[in-house]
Every structure is written in structure tokens, then in C-alpha cells.
Design a protein around this motif. Structure first.
Motif, mmCIF file in Angstrom:
data_model
loop_
_atom_site.group_PDB
_atom_site.id
_atom_site.type_symbol
_atom_site.label_atom_id
_atom_site.label_comp_id
_atom_site.label_asym_id
_atom_site.label_seq_id
_atom_site.Cartn_x
_atom_site.Cartn_y
_atom_site.Cartn_z
ATOM 1 N N TYR A 72 0.861 -1.183 0.000
ATOM 2 C CA TYR A 72 0.000 0.000 0.000
ATOM 3 C C TYR A 72 0.899 1.236 0.000
ATOM 4 O O TYR A 72 1.541 1.540 1.010
ATOM 5 N N TYR A 73 0.973 1.944 -1.151
ATOM 6 C CA TYR A 73 1.929 3.037 -1.282
ATOM 7 C C TYR A 73 1.328 4.271 -1.970
ATOM 8 O O TYR A 73 1.908 4.797 -2.924
ATOM 9 N N PRO A 74 0.193 4.774 -1.546
ATOM 10 C CA PRO A 74 -0.374 5.938 -2.239
ATOM 11 C C PRO A 74 0.458 7.202 -2.078
ATOM 12 O O PRO A 74 0.351 8.131 -2.893
ATOM 13 N N PHE A 75 1.284 7.258 -1.026
ATOM 14 C CA PHE A 75 2.122 8.430 -0.784
ATOM 15 C C PHE A 75 3.604 8.126 -1.024
ATOM 16 O O PHE A 75 4.464 8.924 -0.647
ATOM 17 N N GLY A 76 3.903 6.989 -1.634
ATOM 18 C CA GLY A 76 5.293 6.594 -1.778
ATOM 19 C C GLY A 76 5.797 5.974 -0.484
ATOM 20 O O GLY A 76 5.025 5.650 0.426
ATOM 21 N N ALA A 77 7.115 5.805 -0.390
ATOM 22 C CA ALA A 77 7.685 5.158 0.793
ATOM 23 C C ALA A 77 9.118 5.641 0.998
ATOM 24 O O ALA A 77 9.751 6.180 0.085
ATOM 25 N N GLY A 78 9.602 5.448 2.213
ATOM 26 C CA GLY A 78 10.992 5.781 2.512
ATOM 27 C C GLY A 78 11.231 7.272 2.674
ATOM 28 O O GLY A 78 10.309 8.055 2.899
ATOM 29 N N ARG A 79 12.484 7.657 2.513
ATOM 30 C CA ARG A 79 12.881 9.052 2.737
ATOM 31 C C ARG A 79 12.253 10.007 1.737
ATOM 32 O O ARG A 79 12.136 11.202 1.991
ATOM 33 N N ARG A 80 11.857 9.498 0.583
ATOM 34 C CA ARG A 80 11.290 10.368 -0.449
ATOM 35 C C ARG A 80 9.768 10.256 -0.517
ATOM 36 O O ARG A 80 9.165 10.554 -1.535
ATOM 37 N N ALA A 81 9.163 9.799 0.557
ATOM 38 C CA ALA A 81 7.697 9.717 0.589
ATOM 39 C C ALA A 81 7.110 11.123 0.566
ATOM 40 O O ALA A 81 7.788 12.120 0.840
ATOM 41 N N CYS A 82 5.848 11.218 0.226
ATOM 42 C CA CYS A 82 5.154 12.497 0.114
ATOM 43 C C CYS A 82 5.237 13.296 1.410
ATOM 44 O O CYS A 82 4.816 12.827 2.467
ATOM 45 N N VAL A 83 5.755 14.521 1.342
ATOM 46 C CA VAL A 83 5.888 15.340 2.539
ATOM 47 C C VAL A 83 4.539 15.884 3.004
ATOM 48 O O VAL A 83 4.394 16.337 4.137
#
Length: 384
Positions: free
Chosen positions: A319-330
Motif C-alpha cells: 500500500y503506497y499511495p504516498f510513496g515510501a521511505g525518505r522520499r515519501a510524500c511530505v
């Protein structure tokens, strides 16, 4: 929702993240701002008096008025003629699917940019006007900027950072030129309202198609709120509403490919070589609709996110609607707060039904800069 691309964005991302976190730390202030817009949205829907209307006529404006305060400062919203024009240009840019799709195809043909192709004119004309409008606000703020005053909005935060940058760091100083500031302000304005309002359009479309889920959400709201208006303190006690937001983001796939990133070093993925400086996309939709990850993945069912104890299942894999990790959606935290408050208000006050009996909104998506539902109209019946 926000993404990132390259070192310039990474630097600006840090500045915006700091400003956004500072804003979100004042929970009463942000709740008041969103609640004010939720009340205005309810008033707009009431005025429709049960007649068919397109939610795209109201949702973007009220969500945009929240991000206006974050970006431009207290007292700024789309009643300002410049910001009203800015909103209309952004909507035009995001919804012109034919032009956007053609330009994206032409991006794979570098020589195309040297040809007299009208699609480029249609694509860039609103962008240039948007930048001209933002420069008006930037110049106005520069003239009145006091670095001793606390930073309360994005523009002030960026100006403060620019004034305190080392003048010997030419590269970083270049990142904070007016052109870069204008681009980052537009990214934050458009990213802060467009995907959130589109998610709300998806949520309404899904719940008109699945009225039993809408009824269950309203029962939950009635039981928890007991006649009062919603607040952020109610989130933990409204798991079905939260699950509906999660499921809307999964099936609706507002950002199916998220945003482009760039590799910082040579690497490999699944046995394939990916050189440094390669533009890469994360295909979130393929994960969200993968039958290996989800049972009946194309079927909208909020209860898949509720456990046996009636609690919301959090931190789900696949489930990744905002991305993942350090570059996820701010902007993830802000988006979740907005979606919860706006949707809790409107489903508490209204039952949404098809424009005509038997003609529910299409659940087919149109992919341009984002993926939005085919335009539709619905009726809102005021609940007693």
C-alpha cells in the motif's frame, strides 16, 4: 500530495518539509482552517437543494483555500482574484487529459520540442501565466519581508532560507533564485489541493455506487458524534471512515505512477541495471491492484482494512499511495487530516445519491497529471 525529482527538488523539499511540519504542529490552527472550509462546503451543497451538481465545482476550491494559507499566509484564499485565477489555471492544467497525454508521449522524442507542435503551447501557456501570478505574490512578500518575524508560511520560509544562505555556495544560492522559488511555490500549491480534492471525488463516486458502505459510515458517525460536529479527536473512534479513505486511495490510484525520481548512483533492480541519473517511476497502481496482494483487488471494500476487533489495520504492506521511505510524500499528514475532516463533515450532513436512479457515477479513471474519475453529477439529500 508531493513528490521529488533531482537535487534541486531535494533541497527545496527540506525547506518545505520544515515549514509544513511547523504548520502542522499547531493542530488547533490547522483544524480550525479546515473546519471553516468544511462548513463552507456544507453550505454550498445545501444550496443545491437536492438538485444534481458536479462535485468538481466545489471540492477543489475549498481544499485549495486550506493550502492557500500554508503557502501564501493567513488571510489568503481564492476570493483573491489572483489566487482565483491561479486555481482555475491549475484545474485547466490537470484536467486537459488529451494535451497532457500527448506531451508525455512527446517527452520520449527529444527532437519533438524543436517542432511547431500546438500541444506544447496548450501545455505551457497556463504554466507561464501561473508563474507570472506567483511572481506577483513573491515580489509583494519580498518588499514587506522582515527576517526577524516568525516564519508562518511557505513563501516566508523560502525567503528566510535564501537570506541566510552562504553567498559562497553558488550552487545552493542558485537553487534559491526567484525562478526556483516560483516553481516550488507552484508545486506546493497544486500538489497541496489537487490530489486531495480528486481523492474526495473518488470517495463520493465509490460510495454512491456502494450505498451500503455509505450507510454504515453514517451509522458510525451518528453513534460516535451523537449530533455534534466532527473533530480530529474523533479519528480513533471512526475506523470505518478511515478505512474508506484508505480504500479510496488504493482503488482510485490518484497518483498511479507517483512522481518521477532520479537515481543518484548506478544500481540494479530485479536483475536489471539502472544507471545513475535514470528517471524512474514507482508503479503504485500495479501493487494496489495486484491479485497476489489483495483479494478481488478491483472491488471497493473498506472492510478489508478493518481487523476482527473492529480496529483500523495500519502500516499495511503493498500500500503506497504516498510513496515510501525518505522520499515519501511530505504532504501525507496534511492530506490525511483534510480527507478525514472534509469527508466526515459531508457524510454526516448528507446522503449522496445518483443524478438519476440507476445512473451511478462511472468508476473509470482518466489519467493526465493525476488520475481522476470521469466527470459526474450526483444529488445530496440532507440528513435529518
Amino acid at each position: 500530495m508531493f513528490g521529488n525529482y533531482g537535487p534541486v527538488w531535494n533541497y527545496h523539499r527540506k525547506l518545505f518539509t520544515k515549514a509544513l511540519r511547523q504548520y502542522l504542529s499547531d493542530i488547533p490552527s490547522i483544524e480550525k482552517r479546515i473546519t471553516t472550509q468544511a462548513e463552507k462546503l456544507v453550505q454550498f451543497i445545501e444550496k443545491q437543494d437536492g438538485k444534481p451538481f458536479d462535485p468538481a465545482d466545489c471540492l477543489p476550491r475549498h481544499v485549495a483555500d486550506v493550502i492557500c494559507g500554508i503557502t501564501f499566509g493567513e488571510g489568503y484564499d481564492t476570493t483573491n482574484p489572483h489566487l482565483n485565477r491561479l486555481l482555475k489555471l491549475n484545474i485547466q492544467m490537470f484536467t486537459d487529459a488529451d494535451t497532457v497525454q500527448l506531451v508525455k508521449i512527446l517527452d520520449f522524442i527529444p527532437l519533438a520540442k524543436h517542432l511547431p507542435i500546438k500541444a506544447y503551447d496548450r501545455f505551457f501557456k497556463p504554466i507561464f501565466e501561473i508563474h507570472d501570478i506567483i511572481r506577483i505574490f513573491l515580489r509583494e512578500r519580498e518588499e514587506n519581508f522582515d527576517p526577524e518575524e516568525p516564519v508562518k508560511d511557505l513563501i516566508s520560509g523560502l525567503l528566510y532560507a535564501r537570506d541566510h544562505e552562504s553567498k559562497t555556495d553558488e550552487e545552493r544560492a542558485g537553487f534559491l533564485s526567484d525562478d526556483y522559488l516560483v516553481n516550488i511555490i507552484e508545486d506546493m500549491f497544486s500538489g497541496g489541493y489537487e490530489t486531495t480534492s480528486t481523492t474526495m471525488k473518488w470517495a463520493i463516486a465509490f460510495l454512491v455506487n456502494y450505498p451500503k458502505f455509505q450507510e454504515d459510515i453514517q451509522l458510525e458517525l451518528d453513534e460516535v458524534l451523537g449530533g455534534r460536529n466532527p473533530s480530529l479527536k474523533d479519528r480513533a473512534n471512526l475506523p470505518l471512515l478511515q478505512a474508506t479513505i484508505v480504500e479510496t486511495l488504493r482503488v482510485g490510484n490518484v497518483a498511479p505512477l507517483l512522481l518521477p525520481h532520479v537515481t543518484l548512483a548506478d544500481t540494479t533492480l530485479c536483475g536489471y541495471r539502472v544507471p545513475k541519473d535514470t528517471i524512474v517511476f514507482a508503479d503504485a497502481e500495479s501493487v494496489h491492484l495486484d491479485p497476489k496482494c489483495w483479494k478481488n483487488p478491483t472491488v471497493f471494500n473498506p472492510y478489508r482494512h478493518i481487523d476482527e476487533n473492529g480496529k483500523l489495520i495500519i502500516n499495511q504492506r503493498n500500500y503506497y499511495p504516498f510513496g515510501a521511505g525518505r522520499r515519501a510524500c511530505v504532504g501525507e499528514a496534511l492530506a490525511k487530516v483534510e480527507l478525514f475532516l472534509f469527508l466526515s463533515w459531508i457524510f454526516l450532513k448528507f446522503t449522496f445519491i445518483a443524478e438519476e436512479d440507476g445512473q451511478t457515477p462511472s468508476l473509470k479513471g482518466i489519467f493526465a497529471n493525476t488520475q481522476f474519475p470521469v466527470p459526474y453529477k450526483i444529488r445530496a439529500i440532507k440528513r435529518k
